[in-house]
Design a protein around this motif. Structure first.
Motif, PDB file in Angstrom:
ATOM      1  N   SER A   1      42.013 -30.947  95.708  1.00 52.32           N
ATOM      2  CA  SER A   1      41.056 -31.137  96.788  1.00 52.32           C
ATOM      3  C   SER A   1      40.318 -32.438  96.498  1.00 52.32           C
ATOM      4  O   SER A   1      39.983 -32.716  95.335  1.00 52.32           O
ATOM      5  N   TYR A   2      40.080 -33.235  97.499  1.00 52.60           N
ATOM      6  CA  TYR A   2      39.476 -34.557  97.314  1.00 52.60           C
ATOM      7  C   TYR A   2      40.306 -35.406  96.358  1.00 52.60           C
ATOM      8  O   TYR A   2      39.784 -36.272  95.659  1.00 52.60           O
ATOM      9  N   GLY A   3      41.603 -35.126  96.248  1.00 59.74           N
ATOM     10  CA  GLY A   3      42.509 -35.902  95.414  1.00 59.74           C
ATOM     11  C   GLY A   3      42.449 -35.587  93.933  1.00 59.74           C
ATOM     12  O   GLY A   3      43.062 -36.288  93.133  1.00 59.74           O
TER      13      GLY A   3
ATOM     14  N   THR B   1      41.139 -28.928  91.429  1.00 61.17           N
ATOM     15  CA  THR B   1      40.039 -28.097  91.898  1.00 61.17           C
ATOM     16  C   THR B   1      40.390 -26.641  91.672  1.00 61.17           C
ATOM     17  O   THR B   1      41.542 -26.241  91.868  1.00 61.17           O
TER      18      THR B   1
ATOM     19  N   ASN C   1      35.006 -24.077  96.919  1.00 61.16           N
ATOM     20  CA  ASN C   1      35.281 -24.893  95.739  1.00 61.16           C
ATOM     21  C   ASN C   1      34.379 -24.442  94.595  1.00 61.16           C
ATOM     22  O   ASN C   1      33.166 -24.351  94.760  1.00 61.16           O
TER      23      ASN C   1
ATOM     24  N   HIS D   1      35.605 -28.918  90.065  1.00 59.32           N
ATOM     25  CA  HIS D   1      36.629 -29.965  90.082  1.00 59.32           C
ATOM     26  C   HIS D   1      36.602 -30.657  88.722  1.00 59.32           C
ATOM     27  O   HIS D   1      35.574 -30.663  88.049  1.00 59.32           O
TER      28      HIS D   1
ATOM     29  N   TYR E   1      32.902 -31.653  87.931  1.00 60.02           N
ATOM     30  CA  TYR E   1      32.091 -31.620  89.149  1.00 60.02           C
ATOM     31  C   TYR E   1      31.810 -30.171  89.546  1.00 60.02           C
ATOM     32  O   TYR E   1      32.498 -29.604  90.392  1.00 60.02           O
TER      33      TYR E   1
ATOM     34  N   THR F   1      27.538 -33.903  89.018  1.00 58.83           N
ATOM     35  CA  THR F   1      28.562 -34.561  88.202  1.00 58.83           C
ATOM     36  C   THR F   1      28.153 -34.605  86.737  1.00 58.83           C
ATOM     37  O   THR F   1      27.001 -34.864  86.418  1.00 58.83           O
TER      38      THR F   1
END
Length: 116
Positions: A39-41, A44, A50, A53, A64, A86
């Motif tokens: 997810s978001y590249g 995850t 979510n 990550h 994250y 983060t």
């Protein structure tokens, strides 16, 4: 774009792959009901949304977990770079896998509480 976490991990040099795989296993162990996806590249873990990550960066591992987790663990995160949601763990220091596990467990409880 990567379709699997395995593809994402395999793009890195072996030493980074080993770190990413250990993070992946740590999160899986702490959140066995979660689903792994990209997810978001980035890798995850998903559990009613979510969960957490993680990503390799040039000089650090990024985790994250969201702003609530960063705030909750702020005392244990002293000495690490953080920003809203983060956490940056430098490759030059030992990666605190136990802390990543605790953060993941916190996020699982957080997600479960939102569902109730």
């Amino acid at each position: 774009m990567f379709k699997t976490v395995e593809e994402y991990i395999n793009q890195y040099p072996r030493e980074i792959q080993a770190i990413l795989q250990k993070v992946r296993n740590t999160i899986k162990r702490a959140a066995p009901e979660s689903i792994e996806k990209i997810s978001y590249g980035i890798p995850t873990f998903y559990l009613q949304g979510n969960l957490i990550h993680f990503a390799a960066n040039q000089k650090h591992l990024g985790i994250y977990p969201g702003p609530e987790a960063v705030e909750y663990f702020k005392d244990k995160l002293e000495g690490f770079k953080t920003s809203k949601g983060t956490i940056k763990f430098s490759y030059g220091k030992p990666i605190p896998y136990d802390l990543i596990e605790d953060i993941t467990k916190f996020r699982v409880k957080e997600q479960m509480n939102r569902m109730n």
